[in-house]
Design a protein around this motif. Structure first.
Motif, PDB file in Angstrom:
ATOM      1  N   ILE A  18     -29.617  -5.234  24.513  1.00  0.00           N
ATOM      2  CA  ILE A  18     -29.415  -5.944  25.767  1.00  0.00           C
ATOM      3  C   ILE A  18     -30.718  -5.902  26.569  1.00  0.00           C
ATOM      4  CG2 ILE A  18     -28.141  -5.965  27.943  1.00  0.00           C
ATOM      5  CD1 ILE A  18     -25.779  -4.789  26.517  1.00  0.00           C
ATOM      6  N   LEU A  19     -31.101  -7.043  27.104  1.00  0.00           N
ATOM      7  CA  LEU A  19     -32.315  -7.127  27.904  1.00  0.00           C
ATOM      8  C   LEU A  19     -32.257  -6.147  29.069  1.00  0.00           C
ATOM      9  CD1 LEU A  19     -34.965  -8.695  28.606  1.00  0.00           C
ATOM     10  CD2 LEU A  19     -33.534 -10.173  30.030  1.00  0.00           C
ATOM     11  N   THR A  20     -33.336  -5.406  29.274  1.00  0.00           N
ATOM     12  CA  THR A  20     -33.395  -4.446  30.370  1.00  0.00           C
ATOM     13  C   THR A  20     -34.238  -4.993  31.517  1.00  0.00           C
ATOM     14  OG1 THR A  20     -33.163  -2.540  28.895  1.00  0.00           O
ATOM     15  CG2 THR A  20     -34.079  -2.121  31.079  1.00  0.00           C
ATOM     16  N   GLU A  21     -33.671  -4.960  32.702  1.00  0.00           N
ATOM     17  CA  GLU A  21     -34.373  -5.384  33.914  1.00  0.00           C
ATOM     18  C   GLU A  21     -34.645  -4.145  34.765  1.00  0.00           C
ATOM     19  OE1 GLU A  21     -33.364  -9.075  36.380  1.00  0.00           O
ATOM     20  OE2 GLU A  21     -32.372  -7.454  37.474  1.00  0.00           O
ATOM     21  N   HIS A  22     -35.886  -3.951  35.151  1.00  0.00           N
ATOM     22  CA  HIS A  22     -36.256  -2.774  35.940  1.00  0.00           C
ATOM     23  C   HIS A  22     -36.274  -3.102  37.431  1.00  0.00           C
ATOM     24  CE1 HIS A  22     -37.287  -0.158  32.543  1.00  0.00           C
ATOM     25  NE2 HIS A  22     -37.703  -1.261  31.946  1.00  0.00           N
ATOM     26  N   LEU A  23     -35.687  -2.206  38.201  1.00  0.00           N
ATOM     27  CA  LEU A  23     -35.651  -2.354  39.650  1.00  0.00           C
ATOM     28  C   LEU A  23     -36.171  -1.078  40.300  1.00  0.00           C
ATOM     29  CD1 LEU A  23     -32.768  -3.658  38.386  1.00  0.00           C
ATOM     30  CD2 LEU A  23     -32.641  -4.499  40.723  1.00  0.00           C
ATOM     31  N   ALA A  24     -36.583  -1.203  41.542  1.00  0.00           N
ATOM     32  CA  ALA A  24     -37.057  -0.047  42.300  1.00  0.00           C
ATOM     33  C   ALA A  24     -36.496  -0.113  43.711  1.00  0.00           C
ATOM     34  CB  ALA A  24     -38.583  -0.022  42.344  1.00  0.00           C
ATOM     35  N   GLY A  25     -36.152   1.043  44.240  1.00  0.00           N
ATOM     36  CA  GLY A  25     -35.620   1.105  45.595  1.00  0.00           C
ATOM     37  C   GLY A  25     -35.970   2.426  46.242  1.00  0.00           C
ATOM     38  N   ALA A  26     -35.605   2.569  47.499  1.00  0.00           N
ATOM     39  CA  ALA A  26     -35.955   3.804  48.204  1.00  0.00           C
ATOM     40  C   ALA A  26     -34.951   4.130  49.295  1.00  0.00           C
ATOM     41  CB  ALA A  26     -37.351   3.690  48.814  1.00  0.00           C
ATOM     42  N   VAL A  27     -34.650   5.419  49.397  1.00  0.00           N
ATOM     43  CA  VAL A  27     -33.941   5.930  50.565  1.00  0.00           C
ATOM     44  C   VAL A  27     -35.017   6.140  51.622  1.00  0.00           C
ATOM     45  CG1 VAL A  27     -32.573   7.801  51.525  1.00  0.00           C
ATOM     46  CG2 VAL A  27     -32.171   7.044  49.172  1.00  0.00           C
ATOM     47  N   VAL A  28     -34.975   5.339  52.664  1.00  0.00           N
ATOM     48  CA  VAL A  28     -36.035   5.341  53.675  1.00  0.00           C
ATOM     49  C   VAL A  28     -35.611   6.186  54.873  1.00  0.00           C
ATOM     50  CG1 VAL A  28     -37.482   3.916  55.153  1.00  0.00           C
ATOM     51  CG2 VAL A  28     -36.699   3.024  52.942  1.00  0.00           C
ATOM     52  N   VAL A  49     -28.959  -0.914  53.870  1.00  0.00           N
ATOM     53  CA  VAL A  49     -28.519  -2.304  53.974  1.00  0.00           C
ATOM     54  C   VAL A  49     -27.026  -2.357  53.677  1.00  0.00           C
ATOM     55  CG1 VAL A  49     -30.738  -3.361  53.454  1.00  0.00           C
ATOM     56  CG2 VAL A  49     -29.235  -2.702  51.570  1.00  0.00           C
ATOM     57  N   HIS A  50     -26.371  -3.374  54.189  1.00  0.00           N
ATOM     58  CA  HIS A  50     -24.920  -3.513  54.060  1.00  0.00           C
ATOM     59  C   HIS A  50     -24.609  -4.759  53.248  1.00  0.00           C
ATOM     60  CE1 HIS A  50     -20.739  -4.307  55.468  1.00  0.00           C
ATOM     61  NE2 HIS A  50     -20.677  -2.998  55.504  1.00  0.00           N
ATOM     62  N   ASP A  51     -23.745  -4.612  52.214  1.00  0.00           N
ATOM     63  CA  ASP A  51     -23.429  -5.779  51.396  1.00  0.00           C
ATOM     64  C   ASP A  51     -22.145  -6.455  51.858  1.00  0.00           C
ATOM     65  OD1 ASP A  51     -21.207  -4.494  50.237  1.00  0.00           O
ATOM     66  OD2 ASP A  51     -22.307  -3.881  48.460  1.00  0.00           O
ATOM     67  N   ILE A  52     -21.886  -7.623  51.307  1.00  0.00           N
ATOM     68  CA  ILE A  52     -20.754  -8.428  51.770  1.00  0.00           C
ATOM     69  C   ILE A  52     -19.413  -7.860  51.349  1.00  0.00           C
ATOM     70  CG2 ILE A  52     -22.127 -10.542  51.811  1.00  0.00           C
ATOM     71  CD1 ILE A  52     -20.804 -11.346  49.179  1.00  0.00           C
ATOM     72  N   PHE A  53     -19.422  -6.789  50.544  1.00  0.00           N
ATOM     73  CA  PHE A  53     -18.173  -6.173  50.115  1.00  0.00           C
ATOM     74  C   PHE A  53     -17.851  -4.911  50.912  1.00  0.00           C
ATOM     75  CE2 PHE A  53     -19.945  -8.329  46.337  1.00  0.00           C
ATOM     76  CZ  PHE A  53     -19.035  -9.369  46.308  1.00  0.00           C
ATOM     77  N   GLY A  54     -18.571  -4.725  52.014  1.00  0.00           N
ATOM     78  CA  GLY A  54     -18.231  -3.635  52.916  1.00  0.00           C
ATOM     79  C   GLY A  54     -18.864  -2.297  52.609  1.00  0.00           C
ATOM     80  N   HIS A  55     -19.898  -2.264  51.784  1.00  0.00           N
ATOM     81  CA  HIS A  55     -20.558  -1.006  51.440  1.00  0.00           C
ATOM     82  C   HIS A  55     -21.980  -0.967  51.994  1.00  0.00           C
ATOM     83  CE1 HIS A  55     -17.333  -1.113  48.455  1.00  0.00           C
ATOM     84  NE2 HIS A  55     -17.507   0.173  48.269  1.00  0.00           N
ATOM     85  N   TRP A  56     -22.367   0.204  52.472  1.00  0.00           N
ATOM     86  CA  TRP A  56     -23.771   0.453  52.782  1.00  0.00           C
ATOM     87  C   TRP A  56     -24.441   0.901  51.494  1.00  0.00           C
ATOM     88  CZ3 TRP A  56     -25.875  -1.081  57.182  1.00  0.00           C
ATOM     89  CH2 TRP A  56     -25.028  -1.310  58.270  1.00  0.00           C
ATOM     90  N   THR A  57     -25.670   0.475  51.288  1.00  0.00           N
ATOM     91  CA  THR A  57     -26.334   0.794  50.033  1.00  0.00           C
ATOM     92  C   THR A  57     -27.840   0.911  50.232  1.00  0.00           C
ATOM     93  OG1 THR A  57     -26.462   0.163  47.694  1.00  0.00           O
ATOM     94  CG2 THR A  57     -26.587  -1.622  49.320  1.00  0.00           C
ATOM     95  N   ILE A  58     -28.538   1.239  49.159  1.00  0.00           N
ATOM     96  CA  ILE A  58     -29.979   1.464  49.202  1.00  0.00           C
ATOM     97  C   ILE A  58     -30.709   0.156  48.926  1.00  0.00           C
ATOM     98  CG2 ILE A  58     -31.888   2.766  48.189  1.00  0.00           C
ATOM     99  CD1 ILE A  58     -29.756   4.819  47.245  1.00  0.00           C
ATOM    100  N   SER A  59     -31.712  -0.130  49.712  1.00  0.00           N
ATOM    101  CA  SER A  59     -32.514  -1.336  49.497  1.00  0.00           C
ATOM    102  C   SER A  59     -33.279  -1.215  48.182  1.00  0.00           C
ATOM    103  CB  SER A  59     -33.495  -1.519  50.659  1.00  0.00           C
ATOM    104  OG  SER A  59     -34.269  -2.682  50.477  1.00  0.00           O
ATOM    105  N   LYS A  60     -33.211  -2.265  47.370  1.00  0.00           N
ATOM    106  CA  LYS A  60     -33.889  -2.249  46.067  1.00  0.00           C
ATOM    107  C   LYS A  60     -34.141  -3.673  45.606  1.00  0.00           C
ATOM    108  CE  LYS A  60     -29.603  -1.972  43.345  1.00  0.00           C
ATOM    109  NZ  LYS A  60     -28.665  -1.965  44.490  1.00  0.00           N
ATOM    110  N   GLY A  61     -34.975  -3.818  44.571  1.00  0.00           N
ATOM    111  CA  GLY A  61     -35.254  -5.137  44.020  1.00  0.00           C
ATOM    112  C   GLY A  61     -35.984  -5.041  42.696  1.00  0.00           C
ATOM    113  N   LYS A  62     -36.238  -6.188  42.093  1.00  0.00           N
ATOM    114  CA  LYS A  62     -36.848  -6.241  40.768  1.00  0.00           C
ATOM    115  C   LYS A  62     -38.318  -5.837  40.788  1.00  0.00           C
ATOM    116  CE  LYS A  62     -33.909 -10.164  39.454  1.00  0.00           C
ATOM    117  NZ  LYS A  62     -33.918 -11.581  39.024  1.00  0.00           N
ATOM    118  N   VAL A  63     -38.736  -5.238  39.691  1.00  0.00           N
ATOM    119  CA  VAL A  63     -40.139  -4.874  39.505  1.00  0.00           C
ATOM    120  C   VAL A  63     -40.861  -6.043  38.837  1.00  0.00           C
ATOM    121  CG1 VAL A  63     -41.750  -3.286  38.381  1.00  0.00           C
ATOM    122  CG2 VAL A  63     -39.557  -2.436  39.265  1.00  0.00           C
TER     123      VAL A  63
END
Length: 309
Positions: free
Chosen positions: A161-171, A184-198
């Motif tokens: 399976i293709l692997t996609e690498h992401l990076a994030g940080a607890v700021v 950051v807060h998502d549309i499903f009601g959860h707070w989460t860690i900001s992250k994105g693709k490398v």
């Protein structure tokens, strides 16, 4: 009728009655009505704790769940959804989003809600509930979809399976004597860690994971961060119709990062709707995904140790 299905049917009756009364039924009254309906439906006494937990979660999280329904079914104003369907969705989503998945797997929550809709709703209720819950399930990354499938697990392990690498940080940031964390807060009601693709663009294809984390936090929250240390990694399989096989493995590396205490500027995306700073003492009251907590808790422990020095 299976015992847990019957138990959910009892909870649905209370939610429906509470909704019909404009939501004015108190928690104490709701629990009493639950006991009355449980006796009327012949539910097992041993299922009462389960029913009470499902009911109280659905009531406590109704505002967040209603927001999810609105986003998942934008063509259907909440008040225009049939009352039974609306409350089946509230029950199903409260389990899908907030239940312990070791006790209530995601697919069980969805299937149970669909069956309730078919039993108590109209001829189209099952399809409608299936569509809404299915959309949310996909956005969550289809948790538990591969459980029990040896072939799929082996494919993941072997790298097929293709692997996609992401990076994030607890700021974190200091404001006076107090330490704050940014989420950051998502549309499903959860707070989460900001992250994105490398390296998701040609001009940054050779960036390091640390550089990606710095860039993503800047783009998503408008913060200039300094990486302090690595917190951990997380891997999961998600749906992606654009890749062969329809799935890809996401590998996320998380860091602890420091930032000035400044205004957050959320990048508007389809999946996020808010970004805020929280003092450490308030973080325990936030709603996080289980895998996110496994990263946040070590971060808080590290910060607490630093504050004691």
């Amino acid at each position: 009728m299976a015992n847990r299905h019957l138990a959910r049917s009892v909870v649905l009756q209370v939610l429906f009655e509470r909704d019909a009364g404009g939501g004015k039924m108190t928690n104490e009254e709701a629990v009493q009505r639950l006991a009355d309906y449980a006796k009327e439906f012949g539910a097992r006494e041993s299922d009462m704790p389960f029913m009470k937990n499902v009911l109280q979660t659905a009531i406590a999280k109704q505002r967040e769940v209603d927001d999810v329904i609105v986003r998942a079914a934008p063509e259907w104003p909440l008040e225009k959804i049939a009352a039974i369907d609306r409350n089946v969705l509230r029950l199903g989503l409260s389990e899908l989003l907030y239940a312990d998945r070791t006790q209530v797997p995601a697919k069980v929550a969805i299937n149970e809600a669909i069956e309730l809709a078919k039993t108590f709703g109209s001829s189209s209720s099952g399809r409608f509930v299936n569509g809404v819950l299915g959309a949310v399930y996909i956005e969550l990354g289809e948790p538990g979809k591969n459980e029990g499938s040896t072939r799929k697990k082996e494919a993941t392990k072997s790298g097929k399976i293709l692997t996609e690498h992401l990076a994030g940080a607890v700021v974190y940031a200091k404001n006076g004597d107090e330490t704050y964390l940014a989420f950051v807060h998502d549309i499903f009601g959860h707070w989460t860690i900001s992250k994105g693709k490398v390296g998701d663009k040609p001009e940054i294809s050779d960036e390091t994971i640390e550089e990606a984390a710095v860039r993503e936090i800047k783009e998503e929250m408008g913060l200039d961060i300094m990486i302090r240390e690595k917190l951990g990694e997380n891997t999961y399989v998600a749906n992606d119709s654009k890749v062969e096989g329809g799935k890809k493995k996401k590998h996320v590396t998380y860091f602890l990062a420091e930032s000035p205490f400044s205004e957050l500027k959320l990048k508007q995306t389809g999946g996020l709707d808010d970004a805020q700073w929280f003092p450490l003492a308030a973080v325990g009251d936030l709603n996080f995904y289980d895998d996110t907590l496994k990263i946040i808790i070590p971060a808080i422990n590290l910060l607490a140790q630093r504050d004691r020095k």
